[in-house]
Write an enzyme that holds these catalytic residues in place. Structure first.
Site, short mmCIF file in Angstrom:
data_model
loop_
_atom_site.label_atom_id
_atom_site.label_comp_id
_atom_site.label_asym_id
_atom_site.label_seq_id
_atom_site.Cartn_x
_atom_site.Cartn_y
_atom_site.Cartn_z
N HIS A 108 -0.13 18.11 -58.09
CA HIS A 108 -0.35 18.22 -59.54
C HIS A 108 -1.74 18.73 -59.81
CE1 HIS A 108 -1.45 14.15 -58.26
NE2 HIS A 108 -2.43 14.23 -59.15
N ASN A 137 -6.75 16.92 -56.70
CA ASN A 137 -7.26 15.93 -55.75
C ASN A 137 -6.29 15.92 -54.57
OD1 ASN A 137 -9.34 15.13 -57.51
ND2 ASN A 137 -7.96 13.77 -58.61
N GLN A 154 -6.57 11.31 -54.82
CA GLN A 154 -5.13 11.53 -55.07
C GLN A 154 -4.39 10.21 -55.01
OE1 GLN A 154 -3.13 14.38 -52.49
NE2 GLN A 154 -1.35 14.47 -53.86
N SER A 155 -3.66 9.92 -56.07
CA SER A 155 -2.90 8.66 -56.12
C SER A 155 -1.40 8.90 -56.27
CB SER A 155 -3.41 7.78 -57.28
OG SER A 155 -3.27 8.46 -58.51
N VAL A 156 -1.01 10.10 -56.67
CA VAL A 156 0.41 10.44 -56.78
C VAL A 156 0.64 11.63 -55.84
CG1 VAL A 156 2.29 11.19 -58.28
CG2 VAL A 156 0.52 9.65 -59.18
#
Ligand code: 5GP
Ligand code: ZN
Length: 115
Positions: free
Chosen positions: A101, A88, A95-97
């Site tokens: 990844h 993401n 995307q949250s981090v």
């Protein structure tokens, strides 16, 4: 190795935040997602801090490839033949981090297109 002391995933790499780590080499760390979306849901992160997969690719094609090689090895180890790998990129895409990844999702049927 270049890490960011404010980054959640960098903290997992150095062991400051616990995670269920299931694979590690000099280029990649893999651990179970805390909020799994499939029976097998594992995150693969490069051992350097960079927010996006394109950023990682511009730094090291070997590290980028290492994510996919690790995923194949871990999928086999979990008895998973069919799986999905996802990056993401950006908040609008989920995307949250902001440490690049790759999600590995498997162990169930996966619909296409994704939501
Ligand atoms: P993103 O939404 O950025 O693509 O993916 C971030 C993923 O990290 C999410 O699936 C989320 O469940 C997972 N996650 C967030 N915080 C933690 C944590 O502290 N430990 C683990 N193992 N996973 C986390
Ligand atoms: Zn980081």
């Amino acid at each position: 190795m270049s890490l960011d002391s404010n980054c959640l995933f960098c903290k997992i790499i150095i062991g400051d935040i616990p995670a269920e780590i299931i694979f590690r080499n000099e280029k990649v760390v893999a651990f179970k997602d805390i909020n799994p979306q499939a029976p097998v849901h594992i995150l693969f992160i490069p051992t350097i801090h960079t927010p996006t997969i394109a950023g990682l690719a511009s730094i090291s094609s070997e590290m980028t490839a290492a994510l996919f090689l690790a995923a194949a090895e871990v999928a086999t180890a979990h008895g998973v033949e069919d799986y999905r790998t996802v990056f993401n990129t950006g908040e609008g895409a989920g995307q949250s981090v902001f440490h690049a990844h790759m999600h590995l999702l498997g162990g169930r049927g996966l619909a296409w297109p994704p939501g």
